[in-house]
Design a protein around this motif. Structure first.
Motif, PDB file in Angstrom:
ATOM      1  N   LEU A 100       0.839  -1.202   0.000  1.00 44.98           N
ATOM      2  CA  LEU A 100       0.000   0.000   0.000  1.00 44.98           C
ATOM      3  C   LEU A 100       0.874   1.253   0.000  1.00 44.98           C
ATOM      4  O   LEU A 100       1.698   1.431   0.893  1.00 44.98           O
ATOM      5  CB  LEU A 100      -0.910   0.029   1.225  1.00 44.98           C
ATOM      6  N   ASP A 101       0.684   2.109  -0.998  1.00 45.78           N
ATOM      7  CA  ASP A 101       1.441   3.352  -1.022  1.00 45.78           C
ATOM      8  C   ASP A 101       0.570   4.580  -0.778  1.00 45.78           C
ATOM      9  O   ASP A 101       1.090   5.685  -0.595  1.00 45.78           O
ATOM     10  CB  ASP A 101       2.210   3.512  -2.330  1.00 45.78           C
ATOM     11  N   ARG A 102      -0.749   4.398  -0.764  1.00 43.28           N
ATOM     12  CA  ARG A 102      -1.676   5.471  -0.426  1.00 43.28           C
ATOM     13  C   ARG A 102      -2.818   4.869   0.379  1.00 43.28           C
ATOM     14  O   ARG A 102      -3.304   3.779   0.063  1.00 43.28           O
ATOM     15  CB  ARG A 102      -2.247   6.145  -1.680  1.00 43.28           C
ATOM     16  N   VAL A 103      -3.263   5.588   1.403  1.00 44.52           N
ATOM     17  CA  VAL A 103      -4.330   5.082   2.267  1.00 44.52           C
ATOM     18  C   VAL A 103      -5.219   6.232   2.720  1.00 44.52           C
ATOM     19  O   VAL A 103      -4.845   7.401   2.648  1.00 44.52           O
ATOM     20  CB  VAL A 103      -3.776   4.359   3.524  1.00 44.52           C
ATOM     21  N   SER A 104      -6.396   5.872   3.194  1.00 45.74           N
ATOM     22  CA  SER A 104      -7.232   6.755   3.996  1.00 45.74           C
ATOM     23  C   SER A 104      -7.280   6.149   5.389  1.00 45.74           C
ATOM     24  O   SER A 104      -7.437   4.925   5.525  1.00 45.74           O
ATOM     25  CB  SER A 104      -8.639   6.869   3.409  1.00 45.74           C
ATOM     26  N   LEU A 105      -7.136   6.967   6.422  1.00 47.93           N
ATOM     27  CA  LEU A 105      -7.069   6.479   7.794  1.00 47.93           C
ATOM     28  C   LEU A 105      -8.305   6.917   8.570  1.00 47.93           C
ATOM     29  O   LEU A 105      -8.676   8.098   8.552  1.00 47.93           O
ATOM     30  CB  LEU A 105      -5.817   7.018   8.490  1.00 47.93           C
ATOM     31  N   VAL A 106      -8.925   5.961   9.265  1.00 48.53           N
ATOM     32  CA  VAL A 106     -10.040   6.238  10.169  1.00 48.53           C
ATOM     33  C   VAL A 106      -9.604   5.744  11.542  1.00 48.53           C
ATOM     34  O   VAL A 106      -9.267   4.564  11.698  1.00 48.53           O
ATOM     35  CB  VAL A 106     -11.333   5.538   9.712  1.00 48.53           C
ATOM     36  N   SER A 107      -9.618   6.621  12.531  1.00 47.77           N
ATOM     37  CA  SER A 107      -8.933   6.293  13.783  1.00 47.77           C
ATOM     38  C   SER A 107      -9.732   6.703  14.997  1.00 47.77           C
ATOM     39  O   SER A 107     -10.573   7.607  14.946  1.00 47.77           O
ATOM     40  CB  SER A 107      -7.568   6.985  13.805  1.00 47.77           C
ATOM     41  N   HIS A 108      -9.418   6.037  16.120  1.00 46.41           N
ATOM     42  CA  HIS A 108     -10.085   6.307  17.392  1.00 46.41           C
ATOM     43  C   HIS A 108      -9.072   6.224  18.524  1.00 46.41           C
ATOM     44  O   HIS A 108      -8.146   5.402  18.492  1.00 46.41           O
ATOM     45  CB  HIS A 108     -11.202   5.276  17.630  1.00 46.41           C
ATOM     46  N   ASP A 109      -9.217   7.113  19.521  1.00 43.76           N
ATOM     47  CA  ASP A 109      -8.418   7.029  20.738  1.00 43.76           C
ATOM     48  C   ASP A 109      -6.923   7.057  20.389  1.00 43.76           C
ATOM     49  O   ASP A 109      -6.509   7.884  19.598  1.00 43.76           O
ATOM     50  CB  ASP A 109      -8.821   5.775  21.530  1.00 43.76           C
ATOM     51  N   ILE A 110      -6.084   6.162  20.946  1.00 43.78           N
ATOM     52  CA  ILE A 110      -4.658   6.224  20.617  1.00 43.78           C
ATOM     53  C   ILE A 110      -4.397   5.869  19.167  1.00 43.78           C
ATOM     54  O   ILE A 110      -3.353   6.236  18.611  1.00 43.78           O
ATOM     55  CB  ILE A 110      -3.783   5.357  21.543  1.00 43.78           C
ATOM     56  N   GLY A 111      -5.333   5.163  18.530  1.00 46.93           N
ATOM     57  CA  GLY A 111      -5.216   4.956  17.091  1.00 46.93           C
ATOM     58  C   GLY A 111      -5.192   6.279  16.356  1.00 46.93           C
ATOM     59  O   GLY A 111      -4.566   6.401  15.295  1.00 46.93           O
ATOM     60  N   HIS A 162       4.263  11.127   6.715  1.00 43.81           N
ATOM     61  CA  HIS A 162       4.095  10.655   5.333  1.00 43.81           C
ATOM     62  C   HIS A 162       2.924  11.384   4.676  1.00 43.81           C
ATOM     63  O   HIS A 162       1.932  10.770   4.273  1.00 43.81           O
ATOM     64  CB  HIS A 162       3.837   9.143   5.314  1.00 43.81           C
ATOM     65  N   PRO A 163       3.015  12.696   4.550  1.00 44.85           N
ATOM     66  CA  PRO A 163       1.868  13.456   4.049  1.00 44.85           C
ATOM     67  C   PRO A 163       1.436  13.083   2.639  1.00 44.85           C
ATOM     68  O   PRO A 163       0.257  13.224   2.297  1.00 44.85           O
ATOM     69  CB  PRO A 163       2.354  14.909   4.118  1.00 44.85           C
ATOM     70  N   ASP A 164       2.364  12.569   1.847  1.00 47.04           N
ATOM     71  CA  ASP A 164       2.021  12.205   0.473  1.00 47.04           C
ATOM     72  C   ASP A 164       1.335  10.842   0.378  1.00 47.04           C
ATOM     73  O   ASP A 164       0.910  10.444  -0.714  1.00 47.04           O
ATOM     74  CB  ASP A 164       3.285  12.192  -0.395  1.00 47.04           C
ATOM     75  N   ARG A 165       1.203  10.145   1.504  1.00 47.78           N
ATOM     76  CA  ARG A 165       0.632   8.792   1.472  1.00 47.78           C
ATOM     77  C   ARG A 165      -0.744   8.706   2.115  1.00 47.78           C
ATOM     78  O   ARG A 165      -1.355   7.642   2.087  1.00 47.78           O
ATOM     79  CB  ARG A 165       1.599   7.815   2.169  1.00 47.78           C
ATOM     80  N   VAL A 166      -1.221   9.787   2.704  1.00 43.15           N
ATOM     81  CA  VAL A 166      -2.524   9.776   3.377  1.00 43.15           C
ATOM     82  C   VAL A 166      -3.443  10.779   2.688  1.00 43.15           C
ATOM     83  O   VAL A 166      -3.215  11.989   2.750  1.00 43.15           O
ATOM     84  CB  VAL A 166      -2.389  10.118   4.879  1.00 43.15           C
ATOM     85  N   ASP A 167      -4.477  10.262   2.033  1.00 43.61           N
ATOM     86  CA  ASP A 167      -5.418  11.129   1.321  1.00 43.61           C
ATOM     87  C   ASP A 167      -6.467  11.727   2.252  1.00 43.61           C
ATOM     88  O   ASP A 167      -6.799  12.913   2.158  1.00 43.61           O
ATOM     89  CB  ASP A 167      -6.138  10.340   0.222  1.00 43.61           C
ATOM     90  N   GLU A 168      -7.013  10.902   3.133  1.00 48.99           N
ATOM     91  CA  GLU A 168      -8.081  11.320   4.040  1.00 48.99           C
ATOM     92  C   GLU A 168      -7.759  10.825   5.438  1.00 48.99           C
ATOM     93  O   GLU A 168      -7.230   9.724   5.605  1.00 48.99           O
ATOM     94  CB  GLU A 168      -9.429  10.747   3.586  1.00 48.99           C
ATOM     95  N   LEU A 169      -8.093  11.634   6.423  1.00 47.12           N
ATOM     96  CA  LEU A 169      -7.797  11.291   7.809  1.00 47.12           C
ATOM     97  C   LEU A 169      -9.012  11.612   8.668  1.00 47.12           C
ATOM     98  O   LEU A 169      -9.435  12.770   8.750  1.00 47.12           O
ATOM     99  CB  LEU A 169      -6.577  12.080   8.301  1.00 47.12           C
ATOM    100  N   VAL A 170      -9.573  10.579   9.281  1.00 46.51           N
ATOM    101  CA  VAL A 170     -10.697  10.735  10.194  1.00 46.51           C
ATOM    102  C   VAL A 170     -10.208  10.440  11.602  1.00 46.51           C
ATOM    103  O   VAL A 170      -9.644   9.368  11.858  1.00 46.51           O
ATOM    104  CB  VAL A 170     -11.865   9.799   9.827  1.00 46.51           C
ATOM    105  N   ILE A 194       0.560  17.930   8.172  1.00 45.32           N
ATOM    106  CA  ILE A 194      -0.517  17.063   7.682  1.00 45.32           C
ATOM    107  C   ILE A 194      -1.238  17.747   6.525  1.00 45.32           C
ATOM    108  O   ILE A 194      -1.752  18.862   6.673  1.00 45.32           O
ATOM    109  CB  ILE A 194      -1.500  16.740   8.817  1.00 45.32           C
ATOM    110  N   THR A 195      -1.263  17.083   5.378  1.00 46.31           N
ATOM    111  CA  THR A 195      -1.907  17.642   4.189  1.00 46.31           C
ATOM    112  C   THR A 195      -3.184  16.904   3.811  1.00 46.31           C
ATOM    113  O   THR A 195      -3.878  17.314   2.882  1.00 46.31           O
ATOM    114  CB  THR A 195      -0.943  17.614   2.990  1.00 46.31           C
ATOM    115  N   ALA A 196      -3.487  15.815   4.488  1.00 50.44           N
ATOM    116  CA  ALA A 196      -4.697  15.044   4.200  1.00 50.44           C
ATOM    117  C   ALA A 196      -5.946  15.877   4.502  1.00 50.44           C
ATOM    118  O   ALA A 196      -5.910  16.805   5.316  1.00 50.44           O
ATOM    119  CB  ALA A 196      -4.715  13.766   5.042  1.00 50.44           C
TER     120      ALA A 196
END
Length: 281
Positions: A104-115, A126-134, A222-224
């Protein structure tokens, strides 16, 4: 889906973090490949949960997007032995290794708590590898650790009886603004910790919480596209941190009323609606 069925559908790979070879359990679901502008959605849980936290959310997203749902190191069905770091710094390194293993070279991350702390570190580094960040009720800045988690890191956690641990930790999972916690949710969240190895790992995970790992993040890097999807009534990670995080990253806040820390459990439909609207833009 109960926790046993969830675990049965997990896969396992081995990552190397700090010279330790460690097994990581994860779910890989949904289309194997999608449109070029739709990277896989990776769901990250926190403490003291595991990937089962996303039982009602990830499968719905997997209807049209590939989803990856790992257990962090020391949690769920990933490595629980003693002798390795479980901090969010180490979890970030695990995530990088896992992505390399899965190609995986690009991802969207959905996270909770320490995640959320893990996701924020990864997105900043890795700002160029994360398109969306929740980020949902995520640790950030100096918002943590909280007393409940710090107490789990005390030596008595490894010595307490299973019944006492179930009462202490299970009581936190039962808290929320909904009238009655789903017993399947509470049972599933507790399951990994109700063994001697799990009980010890929980204490190790708690003691590894380190505020420095979120205060040192360069949030401006962070650019996501950022969504702070928050349970408005959380007393563990307050809404004020969501507002600060959104301001610093150019993101937005969606606050769900009548939702405590476990926002995706308290307001499943509302959470899913807001998440889909964000991911489908």
């Amino acid at each position: 889906m109960n926790h046993e069925d969830w675990a049965a559908e997990q896969e396992t790979t081995t990552v190397t973090v700090d010279d330790h070879d460690l097994p990581v359990a994860y779910r890989d679901d949904g289309p194997e490949s999608g449109a070029a502008d739709e990277p896989p959605v990776v769901f990250l849980h926190g403490i003291p949960t595991w990937s089962f936290l996303w039982r009602d959310i990830a499968p719905a997203v997997a209807e049209d997007r590939r989803v990856i749902v790992p257990d962090l190191l020391g949690y769920g069905n990933s490595a629980m032995a003693d002798g390795f770091d479980r901090s969010i710094r180490a979890q970030e390194a695990m995530l990088d290794e896992l992505f390399a293993d899965l190609g995986l070279d690009r991802v969207s991350l959905v996270s909770h708590d320490i995640g959320g702390g893990v996701a924020l570190r990864y997105a900043a580094h890795h700002p160029d590898r994360v398109d969306e960040l929740v980020c949902s009720n995520a640790v950030c800045y100096d918002s943590w650790p909280v007393e409940f988690i710090s107490n789990l890191g005390l030596p008595k956690t490894t010595d307490t009886s299973f019944d006492d641990l179930e009462e202490h930790v299970g009581g936190v999972f039962s808290q929320g603004t909904h009238d009655d916690a789903d017993p399947e949710f509470v049972e599933g969240m507790l399951a990994p910790w109700l063994t001697e190895a799990g009980r010890t790992s929980l204490a190790r995970c708690a003691v590894a919480t380190n505020t420095n790992h979120t205060t040192e993040i360069d949030y401006d890097a962070i650019t996501a596209d950022v969504l702070c999807l928050w349970g408005a009534d959380d007393v563990l990670q307050s809404l004020a941190y969501a507002e600060r995080l959104a301001a610093d990253t150019g993101g937005e806040v969606v606050a769900l009323d009548e939702a405590y820390h476990w926002v995706m459990e308290d307001r499943t439909d509302g959470y899913m609606t807001a998440l889909r609207e964000f991911l489908d833009r």
